[in-house]
Scaffold this motif. Structure first.
Motif, PDB file in Angstrom:
ATOM      1  N   GLY A 116      33.789  43.860  45.932  1.00 45.50           N
ATOM      2  CA  GLY A 116      33.859  42.441  45.440  1.00 45.50           C
ATOM      3  C   GLY A 116      35.170  41.643  46.065  1.00 45.50           C
ATOM      4  N   THR A 117      35.977  42.735  46.347  1.00 39.90           N
ATOM      5  CA  THR A 117      37.465  42.079  46.802  1.00 39.90           C
ATOM      6  C   THR A 117      37.351  41.722  48.337  1.00 39.90           C
ATOM      7  N   ASN A 130      40.478  39.426  44.726  1.00 40.14           N
ATOM      8  CA  ASN A 130      39.703  38.435  43.732  1.00 40.14           C
ATOM      9  C   ASN A 130      39.786  38.698  42.231  1.00 40.14           C
ATOM     10  N   PRO A 131      40.246  37.717  41.459  1.00 41.32           N
ATOM     11  CA  PRO A 131      40.473  38.172  40.076  1.00 41.32           C
ATOM     12  C   PRO A 131      39.333  38.556  39.357  1.00 41.32           C
ATOM     13  N   HIS A 132      38.111  37.922  39.846  1.00 42.52           N
ATOM     14  CA  HIS A 132      36.814  38.042  39.404  1.00 42.52           C
ATOM     15  C   HIS A 132      36.353  39.493  39.442  1.00 42.52           C
ATOM     16  N   ALA A 133      36.732  40.252  40.453  1.00 42.50           N
ATOM     17  CA  ALA A 133      36.277  41.461  40.823  1.00 42.50           C
ATOM     18  C   ALA A 133      37.236  42.372  39.744  1.00 42.50           C
ATOM     19  N   TRP A 134      38.400  41.904  39.709  1.00 44.79           N
ATOM     20  CA  TRP A 134      39.283  42.752  38.776  1.00 44.79           C
ATOM     21  C   TRP A 134      38.892  42.715  37.409  1.00 44.79           C
ATOM     22  N   ALA A 135      38.500  41.519  36.968  1.00 44.98           N
ATOM     23  CA  ALA A 135      37.897  41.277  35.476  1.00 44.98           C
ATOM     24  C   ALA A 135      36.690  42.255  35.435  1.00 44.98           C
ATOM     25  N   ARG A 136      35.813  42.254  36.429  1.00 50.02           N
ATOM     26  CA  ARG A 136      34.490  42.967  36.316  1.00 50.02           C
ATOM     27  C   ARG A 136      34.832  44.386  36.190  1.00 50.02           C
ATOM     28  N   TYR A 137      35.867  44.934  36.899  1.00 50.85           N
ATOM     29  CA  TYR A 137      36.247  46.302  36.952  1.00 50.85           C
ATOM     30  C   TYR A 137      36.950  46.827  35.792  1.00 50.85           C
ATOM     31  N   TRP A 138      37.482  45.962  34.965  1.00 56.14           N
ATOM     32  CA  TRP A 138      38.185  46.420  33.655  1.00 56.14           C
ATOM     33  C   TRP A 138      36.958  46.256  32.603  1.00 56.14           C
ATOM     34  N   ARG A 139      36.209  45.447  32.531  1.00 56.60           N
ATOM     35  CA  ARG A 139      34.824  45.101  31.828  1.00 56.60           C
ATOM     36  C   ARG A 139      34.046  46.314  32.078  1.00 56.60           C
ATOM     37  N   ILE A 140      33.688  46.778  33.146  1.00 52.50           N
ATOM     38  CA  ILE A 140      32.881  47.972  33.468  1.00 52.50           C
ATOM     39  C   ILE A 140      33.713  49.283  32.732  1.00 52.50           C
TER      40      ILE A 140
END
Length: 99
Positions: free
Chosen positions: A84-85, A17-27
């Motif tokens: 998330g994924t 899930n690209p949204h989960a990866w984006a959240r990971y890097w934001r955190i």
């Protein structure tokens, strides 16, 4: 002639899930800033002390504080990423009677 045994089903390929990866890097970005702030607080604490602190202790404390915050953040972020994924749903519950 005996029938060939059925092969095990191949696991389905899940696109992350690209949204989960984006959240990971934001955190991770925010927590890197927090880790640097924690290092700054530790250095300010050393500076306000009465006796001088050796440079080796400053380096060790800075690295220790930074790496401790980042390892904790990384592990918790990976737990959020796994959730998330959808990898958590793929794991089978050994106590579930339906399996």
């Amino acid at each position: 002639m005996e029938a060939m045994p059925k092969p095990d089903p191949t696991p389905r390929r899940r696109i992350a899930n690209p949204h989960a990866w984006a959240r990971y890097w934001r955190i991770m970005r925010w927590m890197t800033l927090l880790a640097l702030a924690c290092v700054a607080v530790a250095l300010i604490y050393f500076k306000t002390g009465e006796s001088p602190v050796p440079v080796h202790m400053v380096i060790a404390t800075s690295l220790g504080v930074f790496l401790t915050v980042m390892v904790g953040t990384g592990l918790m972020s990976l737990a959020f990423l796994s959730s998330g994924t959808g990898h958590d749903e793929d794991a089978a519950d050994p106590f579930d009677k339906r399996h």
